[in-house]
Write a protein that holds these residues in place. Structure first.
Motif, PDB file in Angstrom:
ATOM      1  N   ASN A 173       5.305  -5.728  -1.604  1.00 26.78           N
ATOM      2  CA  ASN A 173       3.844  -5.693  -1.610  1.00 26.78           C
ATOM      3  C   ASN A 173       3.371  -4.605  -0.652  1.00 26.78           C
ATOM      4  OD1 ASN A 173       1.099  -6.119  -1.407  1.00 26.78           O
ATOM      5  ND2 ASN A 173       1.243  -8.314  -1.012  1.00 26.78           N
ATOM      6  N   THR A 225       0.552  -3.698   0.198  1.00 28.03           N
ATOM      7  CA  THR A 225      -0.704  -3.958   0.907  1.00 28.03           C
ATOM      8  C   THR A 225      -0.495  -4.739   2.195  1.00 28.03           C
ATOM      9  OG1 THR A 225      -1.200  -6.052  -0.220  1.00 28.03           O
ATOM     10  CG2 THR A 225      -1.900  -4.021  -1.319  1.00 28.03           C
ATOM     11  N   THR A 274      -2.355   0.631  -5.690  1.00 26.45           N
ATOM     12  CA  THR A 274      -3.665   0.323  -5.117  1.00 26.45           C
ATOM     13  C   THR A 274      -3.533  -0.466  -3.820  1.00 26.45           C
ATOM     14  OG1 THR A 274      -4.653   0.244  -7.324  1.00 26.45           O
ATOM     15  CG2 THR A 274      -5.883  -0.803  -5.539  1.00 26.45           C
ATOM     16  N   GLY A 275      -4.222  -0.021  -2.792  1.00 26.95           N
ATOM     17  CA  GLY A 275      -4.241  -0.724  -1.520  1.00 26.95           C
ATOM     18  C   GLY A 275      -3.041  -0.464  -0.638  1.00 26.95           C
ATOM     19  N   LEU A 326      -0.743   0.623   2.228  1.00 25.76           N
ATOM     20  CA  LEU A 326      -1.043   0.933   3.624  1.00 25.76           C
ATOM     21  C   LEU A 326      -0.624   2.374   3.949  1.00 25.76           C
ATOM     22  CD1 LEU A 326       0.214  -2.356   5.327  1.00 25.76           C
ATOM     23  CD2 LEU A 326      -2.122  -1.752   4.684  1.00 25.76           C
TER      24      LEU A 326
END
Length: 363
Positions: free
Chosen positions: A86, A88, A113-114, A116
């Motif tokens: 993940n 994010t 998307t998103g 870090l």
């Protein structure tokens, strides 16, 4: 800090929970200013909050690269292996930041998307330690060469070469013996691993500290890679190939030396290690030899940021110090014949029945 003589900055990786007086369970990187052996002006430059109930896989490490950037490894938080895939969340990753906590403009780009902006690599489970290879210059993209240990669940302990933007495969429903996996989750196979069918018969040795030895006290070892093992204290000796992207086919275990948690090259050119540690008391020891205490400089090697398979060459001419028991501060004979045990590198063993072993929760 690489500019410590000028700025006096010291960095600390801290894991803290509510039982230790923290408001939340978290991993934090702090920067202090050192003056006369005392730290002041603490600044939090990186944090990763753990909101689930597991207290393991929170550890990690911090090292600066030759690019002046601070690299940070983090486990997956134990209860949530899906964290590692993940982009994010911070857990299960290696991060790359500036010394003040800001984000470098040349970090690898993760298009999800998103994602870090601090991310450098993902798919880690519980990487106890990593080492920036001081003998390899920055590659063509400006990134250093990094080697990292990885703890498997009850299989697949690994040693990986960490590259910018790569995925190292840990995830929910992870399959054992994932040494030659689908590129969907693994950009590169491990350089070394212990699967369920490993000839050594060990399913979970829990790799911990890792170090490129740069001293000259033991000249036969200079430039080689070493790794500690928490469960059995195995002191593994890896021989890097010509461009230092992979391993030669022989990997040795140095007999008579038990290394449980950490390994470092000392400023005196000796190799320091912790015998024991973890849940029990550890003892700091060192291995010394007939050489001096100077440290070699980086060698020029071809830049590489792509997976390179290990060389199949076998080292036959190099001698290493004696593999007998080594008391603290005892010099090793320089010309003794190597007799340590060879184990396969980067090859799958024949699968057998699923091994069982007890692993402390912190691993």
């Amino acid at each position: 800090d690489p500019a410590f003589d000028r700025n006096r900055f010291v960095y600390v990786f801290r894991s803290c929970g509510t039982a230790q007086g923290c408001d939340r369970q978290e991993n934090v990187v702090m920067r202090f200013v050192e003056n006369g052996g005392v730290g002041s002006n603490p600044v939090e430059i990186f944090s990763s909050t753990d909101d689930n109930t597991c207290a393991n896989h929170n550890g990690g490490n911090i090292h600066f690269g030759q690019d002046g950037k601070l690299y940070i490894s983090l486990g997956d938080d134990g209860c949530t292996p899906s964290n590692s895939q993940n982009v994010t969340v911070t857990q299960g990753k290696m991060h790359r930041i500036n010394g003040d906590g800001s984000i470098p403009t040349d970090n690898p780009v993760f298009t999800q998307t998103g994602a870090l902006p601090s991310l450098y690599a993902l798919g880690l489970r519980n990487s106890f330690d990593f080492v920036v290879d001081p003998l390899t210059p920055l590659n063509g993209s400006g990134f250093p060469r990094i080697f990292a240990t990885e703890n498997g669940p009850s299989c697949d302990d690994e040693m990986n070469r960490i590259e910018a933007g790569f995925n190292y495969g840990w995830r929910a429903s992870y399959p054992c013996d994932d040494n030659n996996p689908s590129p969907t989750f693994n950009t590169i196979p491990p350089l070394w691993y212990l699967g369920t069918g490993s000839p050594s018969g060990a399913c979970c040795q829990a790799p911990t500290g890792i170090e490129v030895y740069t001293g000259t006290q033991i000249p036969e070892w200079t430039g080689d890679l070493f790794m500690a093992s928490y469960i059995n204290g195995a002191f593994r000796h890896f021989y890097l190939n010509g461009d230092r992207t992979g391993l030669e086919s022989t990997t040795n275990v140095v007999n008579g030396v038990s290394v449980g948690t950490d390994i470092e090259t000392g400023p005196d050119g000796a190799l320091y290690y912790i015998q024991g540690g973890g849940y029990s008391s550890g003892t700091l020891k060192r291995i010394i030899g007939p050489g001096g205490g100077s440290t070699p400089t980086a060698t020029t090697v071809p830049p590489s940021n792509t997976p390179v398979p290990p060389s199949t060459a076998t080292r036959t001419s190099t001698t290493v110090p004696s593999n007998t028991s080594v008391p603290t501060n005892t010099a090793l004979p320089p010309s003794a014949t190597r007799t340590s045990t060879s184990v396969p590198t980067n090859t799958a063993g024949t699968p057998s029945s699923t091994p069982t072993c007890t692993v402390p929760t912190s691993t």
